[in-house]
Write an enzyme that holds these catalytic residues in place. Structure first.
Site, mmCIF file in Angstrom:
data_model
loop_
_atom_site.group_PDB
_atom_site.id
_atom_site.type_symbol
_atom_site.label_atom_id
_atom_site.label_comp_id
_atom_site.label_asym_id
_atom_site.label_seq_id
_atom_site.Cartn_x
_atom_site.Cartn_y
_atom_site.Cartn_z
ATOM 1 N N CYS A 132 -8.316 -27.751 8.089
ATOM 2 C CA CYS A 132 -7.008 -27.148 8.309
ATOM 3 C C CYS A 132 -6.220 -27.934 9.352
ATOM 4 O O CYS A 132 -6.761 -28.762 10.091
ATOM 5 C CB CYS A 132 -7.146 -25.682 8.740
ATOM 6 N N CYS A 136 -7.639 -27.604 12.975
ATOM 7 C CA CYS A 136 -8.875 -28.343 13.240
ATOM 8 C C CYS A 136 -8.656 -29.856 13.212
ATOM 9 O O CYS A 136 -9.385 -30.603 13.864
ATOM 10 C CB CYS A 136 -9.959 -27.935 12.242
ATOM 11 N N CYS A 166 -14.018 -27.937 8.863
ATOM 12 C CA CYS A 166 -12.743 -27.391 8.391
ATOM 13 C C CYS A 166 -11.671 -28.473 8.391
ATOM 14 O O CYS A 166 -11.571 -29.262 9.335
ATOM 15 C CB CYS A 166 -12.309 -26.230 9.289
ATOM 16 N N GLN A 219 -11.590 7.254 -4.936
ATOM 17 C CA GLN A 219 -12.126 7.868 -3.723
ATOM 18 C C GLN A 219 -13.493 8.482 -4.050
ATOM 19 O O GLN A 219 -14.141 8.048 -4.988
ATOM 20 C CB GLN A 219 -11.131 8.894 -3.165
ATOM 21 N N ASP A 278 0.856 -1.178 0.000
ATOM 22 C CA ASP A 278 0.000 0.000 0.000
ATOM 23 C C ASP A 278 0.897 1.233 0.000
ATOM 24 O O ASP A 278 2.108 1.154 0.216
ATOM 25 C CB ASP A 278 -0.980 -0.012 1.163
ATOM 26 N N SER A 279 0.317 2.377 -0.249
ATOM 27 C CA SER A 279 1.104 3.588 -0.480
ATOM 28 C C SER A 279 1.579 4.265 0.790
ATOM 29 O O SER A 279 2.400 5.171 0.735
ATOM 30 C CB SER A 279 0.267 4.590 -1.280
ATOM 31 N N GLY A 280 1.047 3.856 1.936
ATOM 32 C CA GLY A 280 1.322 4.543 3.191
ATOM 33 C C GLY A 280 0.292 5.587 3.531
ATOM 34 O O GLY A 280 0.270 6.111 4.644
ATOM 35 N N HIS A 336 -5.615 -20.977 11.513
ATOM 36 C CA HIS A 336 -6.993 -21.383 11.217
ATOM 37 C C HIS A 336 -7.761 -20.273 10.507
ATOM 38 O O HIS A 336 -8.430 -20.522 9.495
ATOM 39 C CB HIS A 336 -7.743 -21.771 12.494
#
Length: 375
Positions: A308, A311, A306, A191, A94-96, A337
């Site tokens: 994963c 789990c 789930c 925006q 991201d641009s900050g 998770h």
């Protein structure tokens, strides 16, 4: 060097949902996609290898934080963010802008950029469209975001107009500041606050400048879900069909499903990681708070549906014990998770779109939810 591109592979017949593929210099990204947030060169409590194991295709880095510590020059010297953190898949930075503008009284905005004081030591800095691009290029990001102001909510129409117009001028400066030979993509950020006409104007202005992808900013800043979806309804149809669409900082599982149904391709949010560290876990039937006493002797996994690692191997009772004991492993397992849940949700939506049954998927998703969560 592989060039950036995007193609739509499947389009839902009854809504805006689409299955696509983003091509980057470090590999393809199957969309719709959720991007785990790695603010300071790490997705908190996660090994990079584990992120790959659970299906993360791309992660985020944060320009503001990495600029202040350890510094983009150091990161560049250490092989860029990819080499520094041992991640060989795509990274979006991201641009900050969001972080800078959230500093409140510690920052001052003018046409040139933003003067701000570091939240770390109070030191003074200036971030401009040009320096934001230079920092992101030094970090080695595969997708770079234009520098903009994240408009607060609520805000007066006059403020939104002034801010959006300035963000457009900054976007043009970002476009002009970009090198053309490094293979990274630059995304513009729409925006316009919660005003339909201002969103439409922002979209058109950014299209006129020309970007490899388009993001929608200024959402998930305190507005209701209904307002968020309304802004998506206004904005998504105006964006180019042949470019990826990214809604920034969103959100809940419901937000992701609703966003995809409106044509969003990319999402990011700290929600799965931050909630994990606070003992809140996402499941197919809603959220649960693992700290609650009802789980003290519960032998069940977080989510029986789930598959994963967490789990398959740990009980709610054990995870509650770890959380209550303030053990580091609590954050690690909870985060694994939650991110697995988010990434699987996106994979399931991609599959549903490929098979032409997204509407049925969405209906089933809501049928499983419980208003207050819990089991």
């Amino acid at each position: 060097m592989k060039t950036f591109g995007f193609e739509v592979l499947h389009q839902a017949p009854d809504c805006g949902a689409r299955r696509g593929r983003v091509q980057t210099r470090r590999g393809d990204i199957e969309t719709p996609v959720f991007m785990p947030v790695g603010t300071q060169g790490t997705v908190k409590a996660m090994y990079p290898e584990t992120l790959k194991d659970i299906g993360a295709q791309i992660i985020l880095g944060n320009t503001y934080h990495l600029f202040l510590r350890p510094g983009h020059e150091l990161v560049q010297k250490m092989g860029g963010l990819h080499g520094f953190m041992n991640w060989d898949r795509p990274i979006l930075t991201d641009s900050g802008g969001f972080q800078v503008f959230s500093l409140g009284d510690l920052r001052k905005i003018d046409e040139q950029g933003v003067q701000f004081q570091s939240h770390l030591d109070g030191s003074k800095h200036v971030l401009t469209p040009e320096s934001s691009i230079a920092i992101q290029e030094a970090l080695g990001a595969d997708i770079i975001m234009a520098f903009d102001e994240c408009i607060p909510y609520p805000a007066t129409r006059e403020y939104v107009i002034d801010s959006t117009d300035r963000s457009t001028r900054w976007a043009r400066r970002c476009r002009e500041a970009r090198r053309k030979d490094d293979g990274a993509a630059l995304f513009g950020i729409v925006q316009g606050g919660m005003h339909e006409d201002l969103r439409a104007q922002s979209v058109q202005d950014l299209i006129d400048i020309g970007f490899e992808g388009y993001a929608v900013g200024g959402l998930s800043v305190g507005e209701s879900a209904e307002v968020m979806y309304q802004v998506m309804d206004w904005t998504m149809p105006l964006l180019p069909v042949d470019r990826p669409r990214y809604v920034m900082g969103v959100g809940t599982p419901e937000n992701l499903v609703e966003g995809v149904s409106r044509g969003v391709d990319m999402f990011d949010c700290v929600m799965p990681t931050r909630n994990a560290r606070n003992g809140v876990l996402f499941t197919s039937f809603g959220k649960i708070s693992i700290k609650q006493a009802r789980y003290i002797d519960d032998p069940e996994p977080i989510d029986p549906a789930c598959d994963c690692y967490v789990c398959r191997n740990y009980s709610r009772a054990y995870l509650r014990h770890l959380y209550r004991s303030n053990e580091i492993l609590s954050s690690m397992l909870n985060t694994q998770h939650n991110l697995h849940y988010y990434l699987r949700l996106m994979a399931d939506m991609r599959q549903a779109l490929e098979e032409g049954r997204f509407a049925a998927f969405k209906k089933e998703f809501y049928q499983k939810r419980q208003q207050d969560g819990g089991a």
